[in-house]
Design an enzyme around this catalytic site. Structure first.
Site, PDB file in Angstrom:
ATOM      1  N   SER A   1       0.843  -1.192   0.000  1.00 26.14           N
ATOM      2  CA  SER A   1       0.000   0.000   0.000  1.00 26.14           C
ATOM      3  C   SER A   1       0.887   1.253   0.000  1.00 26.14           C
ATOM      4  O   SER A   1       1.801   1.365  -0.815  1.00 26.14           O
ATOM      5  CB  SER A   1      -0.957  -0.055   1.192  1.00 26.14           C
ATOM      6  OG  SER A   1      -1.974   0.916   1.078  1.00 26.14           O
TER       7      SER A   1
ATOM      8  N   ASP B   1      -9.556  -4.709  -5.730  1.00 33.30           N
ATOM      9  CA  ASP B   1      -8.859  -4.093  -4.595  1.00 33.30           C
ATOM     10  C   ASP B   1      -9.795  -3.214  -3.755  1.00 33.30           C
ATOM     11  O   ASP B   1      -9.781  -3.255  -2.534  1.00 33.30           O
ATOM     12  CB  ASP B   1      -7.696  -3.254  -5.114  1.00 33.30           C
ATOM     13  CG  ASP B   1      -6.841  -2.687  -4.003  1.00 33.30           C
ATOM     14  OD1 ASP B   1      -5.842  -3.331  -3.651  1.00 33.30           O
ATOM     15  OD2 ASP B   1      -7.168  -1.605  -3.494  1.00 33.30           O
TER      16      ASP B   1
ATOM     17  N   HIS C   1      -8.153  -5.029  -0.885  1.00 33.61           N
ATOM     18  CA  HIS C   1      -6.923  -4.327  -0.501  1.00 33.61           C
ATOM     19  C   HIS C   1      -6.389  -4.770   0.859  1.00 33.61           C
ATOM     20  O   HIS C   1      -5.172  -4.891   1.041  1.00 33.61           O
ATOM     21  CB  HIS C   1      -7.172  -2.817  -0.471  1.00 33.61           C
ATOM     22  CG  HIS C   1      -5.932  -2.019  -0.221  1.00 33.61           C
ATOM     23  ND1 HIS C   1      -4.935  -1.855  -1.169  1.00 33.61           N
ATOM     24  CD2 HIS C   1      -5.495  -1.352   0.889  1.00 33.61           C
ATOM     25  CE1 HIS C   1      -3.954  -1.125  -0.667  1.00 33.61           C
ATOM     26  NE2 HIS C   1      -4.264  -0.801   0.572  1.00 33.61           N
TER      27      HIS C   1
END
Length: 297
Positions: A107, A223, A278
């Site tokens: 991330s 995601d 995600h």
């Protein structure tokens, strides 16, 4: 007597095999390059422990440095501050391993990691794996609501494209396709490491990127946080929020940071994995086994 000799030879052969296998195991354990893990926004090193443990389980003897700086709310500190502070730690770690290290950033951590790769010429990274990171920027409510639940993407530029907003990590890579002039005026991080805006460091940013032996960009259509999800692979919005993929982007075609050169030399790997949210990329054992471990030499 013949039986005694045969038994003795068998014992010697068996011991030799055991000895060879032992030295082979030790050799394999010593050949894996050390790995640095950089966590994402609003989390910490604990969130990367599954990856840490899996690497050491599958690649015994691997030295892993799991960054524990800028955890939780401090992950909102400016990107350059994080790059410089974590980068000095990584440089120290790298100096102990002249054979090179591997770097995994998840991330926001993947964008911090790229900043380190491009900024620190004394860090020798063999493979850099960007795991669902907003490499081309971010413009989506799913991400905003993680940190700024009251903001909507259409008006977030009013905060982020200001001197105050640039004191947050998110503001440093917020890329509103409808306010590019403000982005170029205020953003102090992303347009510079992307060499969209030229600076005294532009040549170094590209040169250091080209030192990579392998760049792996991992992302996926489910995601739901990185927006557009193609940003994890340097794709981004064009006109009317239509996604323009990496190879059609100016950053690639003009080879501003070396993406095209890495691609043409077979050092750029684009990995698209559907069905992964995600918040599961760094928690999914299959992701580690299938998409991280194969690139860790």
């Amino acid at each position: 007597m013949f039986a005694i000799i045969s038994k003795s030879m068998f014992t010697m052969d068996r011991n030799l095999v055991v000895l060879v296998l032992f030295f082979l195991f030790v050799h394999l354990c010593s050949t894996y390059k050390p790995v640095v893990l950089i966590h994402g926004i609003m989390t910490g090193s604990g969130s990367m422990e599954m990856i840490n443990h899996r690497i050491q389980e599958k690649h015994p003897g691997t030295k892993v440095y799991n960054v524990n700086r800028f955890e939780s709310w401090s992950s909102l500190e400016t990107m350059w501050h994080q790059v410089m502070e974590i980068g000095m730690d990584v440089a120290n770690f790298s100096s102990q391993h002249p054979e090179g290290i591997n770097l995994i950033g998840y991330s926001q951590g993947g964008l911090v990691a790229r900043g380190i790769v491009q900024t620190f010429s004394n860090v020798s990274v063999s493979t850099f794996i960007s795991l669902s990171s907003p490499q081309a920027g971010q413009y989506g409510a799913g991400f905003l609501h993680v940190v700024f639940p009251g903001l909507v993407k259409e008006s977030a530029y009013e905060l982020f494209y200001s001197r105050v907003g640039q004191h947050t990590s998110v503001g440093n890579y917020w890329k509103d396709p409808y306010h590019q002039t403000l982005y170029e005026t205020y953003s102090v991080y992303l347009p510079y490491i992307n060499n969209h805006i030229q600076s005294a460091k532009s040549d170094d940013f590209k040169k250091n990127m080209l030192r990579l032996k392998r760049l792996v960009l991992i992302g996926g259509p489910d995601d739901q946080v990185i927006t557009p999800w193609e940003s994890s692979q340097f794709g981004y919005y064009g006109v009317n929020e239509t996604v323009v993929e990496m190879r059609d982007q100016e950053i690639y075609q003009s080879d501003r940071i070396g993406l095209r050169a890495l691609d043409e030399s077979n050092r750029l790997h684009i990995v698209t994995v559907p069905g992964v949210n995600h918040f599961n990329w760094h928690m999914n054992v299959s992701i580690v086994d299938d998409y991280l471990l194969p690139y860790l030499d």
